[in-house]
Motif scaffolding. Structure first.
Motif, short mmCIF file in Angstrom:
data_model
loop_
_atom_site.label_atom_id
_atom_site.label_comp_id
_atom_site.label_asym_id
_atom_site.label_seq_id
_atom_site.Cartn_x
_atom_site.Cartn_y
_atom_site.Cartn_z
N GLU A 1 0.83 -1.21 0.00
CA GLU A 1 0.00 0.00 0.00
C GLU A 1 0.87 1.26 0.00
O GLU A 1 0.62 2.20 -0.75
N SER A 2 1.91 1.26 0.84
CA SER A 2 2.77 2.44 0.90
C SER A 2 3.57 2.61 -0.39
O SER A 2 3.86 3.73 -0.80
N TYR A 3 3.91 1.50 -1.03
CA TYR A 3 4.61 1.57 -2.32
C TYR A 3 3.73 2.25 -3.37
O TYR A 3 4.18 3.16 -4.07
N VAL A 4 2.47 1.83 -3.47
CA VAL A 4 1.56 2.41 -4.46
C VAL A 4 1.33 3.89 -4.17
O VAL A 4 1.39 4.73 -5.08
N VAL A 5 1.10 4.23 -2.92
CA VAL A 5 0.87 5.63 -2.56
C VAL A 5 2.11 6.47 -2.82
O VAL A 5 2.03 7.58 -3.33
N ALA A 6 3.29 5.93 -2.49
CA ALA A 6 4.53 6.68 -2.71
C ALA A 6 4.78 6.91 -4.20
O ALA A 6 5.20 8.00 -4.60
N ARG A 7 4.54 5.90 -5.02
CA ARG A 7 4.70 6.07 -6.47
C ARG A 7 3.73 7.13 -6.99
O ARG A 7 4.08 7.96 -7.81
N PHE A 8 2.49 7.09 -6.51
CA PHE A 8 1.49 8.07 -6.93
C PHE A 8 1.91 9.48 -6.50
O PHE A 8 1.88 10.41 -7.31
#
Length: 173
Positions: free
Chosen positions: A29-36
């Motif tokens: 989840e943090s990976y997806v949010v960080a990429r966004f």
């Protein structure tokens, strides 16, 4: 946004970077949010630089009366919301398909609502026309913010779900 964003997640999958990240404490989840957030920030910086360039040009040439008024600022806010939504869509497409097909799919996704023959498709798919500056039909900035947030959450959820299906699980050491 479309070209860079559609390859971000896919490159991490192909190079094994995501598998390495998954072995560390950060969650998917943090990976997806960080990429966004990274893609959206880079896009917004480019939008801000374009706005600053346009304003500097107007300042040097002598702006017409009222050019620095709120409609101009509202226009840039609409562009920023559209680009944020596009960033989230790019990540979802990047997680779902190949680097070559992803930009085409993203373009088709955002054009489909404007050319779709059915009203159901028009309501279900995001539309850039909504962010337009047509004074007669322009929705409020608050409504556009909710619209952009809704589609961004939907796109990020799709990206997360795609990655849970494709990404290797975290290994405990």
């Amino acid at each position: 946004t479309a070209l860079v964003g559609t390859s971000l997640v896919r490159l991490d999958l192909e190079r094994g970077t995501l598998a390495l990240l998954r072995s560390q404490p950060p969650t998917l989840e943090s990976y997806v949010v960080a990429r966004f957030l990274g893609l959206a920030a880079a896009t917004l910086i480019v939008c801000a630089l374009a706005a600053a360039g346009a304003l500097a040009s107007l300042a040097l040439t002598g702006p017409p009366e009222g050019v620095f008024s709120s409609p101009l600022l509202l226009g840039w806010a609409r562009v920023a919301l559209a680009m944020t939504t596009l960033s989230a869509g790019a990540l979802a497409v990047s997680a779902a398909t190949s680097r070559i097909f992803a930009p085409v799919l993203l373009l088709a996704l955002f054009l489909a609502a404007d050319i779709a023959p059915s009203a159901a498709a028009t309501r279900a798919l995001p539309s850039f026309a909504v962010f337009g500056l047509d004074a007669g039909r322009a929705p409020s900035l608050a409504w556009l913010s909710l619209y952009a947030m809704l589609y961004s959450v939907v796109f990020l959820t799709i990206a997360y779900l795609q990655l849970t299906l494709r990404a290797p699980t975290r290994t405990e050491s």
